[in-house]
Design a protein around this motif. Sequence first.
Motif, PDB file in Angstrom:
ATOM      1  N   LYS A 133      -9.500   3.552   9.749  1.00  0.00           N
ATOM      2  CA  LYS A 133     -10.693   3.151   9.005  1.00  0.00           C
ATOM      3  C   LYS A 133     -11.891   3.905   9.565  1.00  0.00           C
TER       4      LYS A 133
ATOM      5  N   ASN B 194     -12.327  -0.592  12.285  1.00  0.00           N
ATOM      6  CA  ASN B 194     -11.251  -1.577  12.355  1.00  0.00           C
ATOM      7  C   ASN B 194     -11.635  -2.819  13.158  1.00  0.00           C
TER       8      ASN B 194
ATOM      9  N   ILE C 184      -3.320   6.699   9.047  1.00  0.00           N
ATOM     10  CA  ILE C 184      -3.748   5.319   8.873  1.00  0.00           C
ATOM     11  C   ILE C 184      -4.916   5.053   9.812  1.00  0.00           C
TER      12      ILE C 184
ATOM     13  N   ILE D 187      -9.080  -2.457   1.842  1.00  0.00           N
ATOM     14  CA  ILE D 187      -8.131  -1.380   1.566  1.00  0.00           C
ATOM     15  C   ILE D 187      -7.612  -1.606   0.152  1.00  0.00           C
TER      16      ILE D 187
ATOM     17  N   TYR E 118       0.816  -1.210   0.000  1.00  0.00           N
ATOM     18  CA  TYR E 118       0.000   0.000   0.000  1.00  0.00           C
ATOM     19  C   TYR E 118       0.852   1.263   0.000  1.00  0.00           C
TER      20      TYR E 118
ATOM     21  N   PHE F 229      -5.324   4.470   2.579  1.00  0.00           N
ATOM     22  CA  PHE F 229      -6.274   4.269   3.667  1.00  0.00           C
ATOM     23  C   PHE F 229      -7.357   5.344   3.648  1.00  0.00           C
TER      24      PHE F 229
END
Length: 408
Positions: free
Chosen positions: A130, A246, A128, A285, A35, A40
């Motif tokens: 979610k 998450n 970073i 992701i 990534y 993200f």
Amino acid sequence: MKDVLAIILAGGKGERLHPLTIHRAKPAVPFGGKYRIIDFTLSNCINSDIRKIAVITQYKSLSLDRHLALGWQNLFNPELDEFIISIPPQQRVSESWYAGTADAVYQNIYFIEKKRPPYLLILSGDHIYKMDYSEMLAFHISKKAVGTVAAIEVDQKIASSFGIMEVDSEWKIIGFEEKPKKPRTIPGNPEQCLASMGIYIFNTEEIIKELKEDAEKASAHDFGKNIIPDMIKSNKLFAYNFKDKNKKEAKYWRDVGTIDAYWEANMDLVSVDPLLNLYDKDWPIRTYQCQNPPAKFVFAQEEKGGRLGIALDSIVCDGCIISGGRVQNSVLSPNVRVNSWASVKESILMENVEIGRYAKVKRAIIDKDVYIPPETVIGYNLNEDKKKFDVSPNGIVVIPKGTDFRKL
């Protein structure tokens, strides 16, 4: 979410991540093997059904622009008014570069007014986490707010590194201070403070008016330092308590802005039960993936002195070949090769790195396109390493992209 235009601020130099940011902006730094850091935030947008995204760039944006073009543009249909667009400084309203986060948005007011979205979602491209932004928008609308700031609880000991908020029982923001020396704690919880995540939703008309007024002032032109404190006076600024997608006991939100923080976040990924779950099919992701062959492990000579191609407690991406070497507690990006009798421990190897025979690497970050010659030793004698490379406060050796060991 058709009423939302997301603006991702992705122009940061990332000076504390040097030398990983010598050739790229911080949001373009690789993370977790396959990534980039910005993936993200972008994945959060897609998973939240946001289909209008402007990425504001400035510093060494070539690799970031390439990544967006290769990995993200094909997800959007322009005929349905969906887009992801990269916007560099255009000097449309002034002859200066972006002077702050608010100025970066202000200098693109022409683009915003042309799209006329009811709501602006302002995001950082270098965190970073979610998050479902649609839930934050629903909160914003329910409160009839002018602006909403995403908030997360942080330890009082580190709170002076953040913008700290005070809220009332309705989550209306009644106080805000950027990086206070003595941060105010949450009532009834003297060990934690309520920190801004740098995620904002604004009613477009109101924020444009605010940005224009700020542009006329002598200020830092920054959301945390100027815009948010000024807007508190309207009594219509609210805090939204971060709901983590998450699915872990503790909320996960990281600014991997230093070498040590970056290394630690990557090392978490190779633990048995990492804090960040990359394997959740309900919250994928996304990223750009090259057409590489599968990873390969060769030589199984388990007798003493034999070659054994093995990787333990590690992430090994596509195209890697572990050719008789040993990898442990490490993250290997695509097309890495570890040759016979080499040892790699607690390290991050980026794309196209090759480790020569009998080389030993420990607690290191090796950027792209580096060949480590046979029998080289890295990370075992930091005094020697400091003569050639950057070494972090916690002893992580960083080898820049394309380093030629013949010239050291």
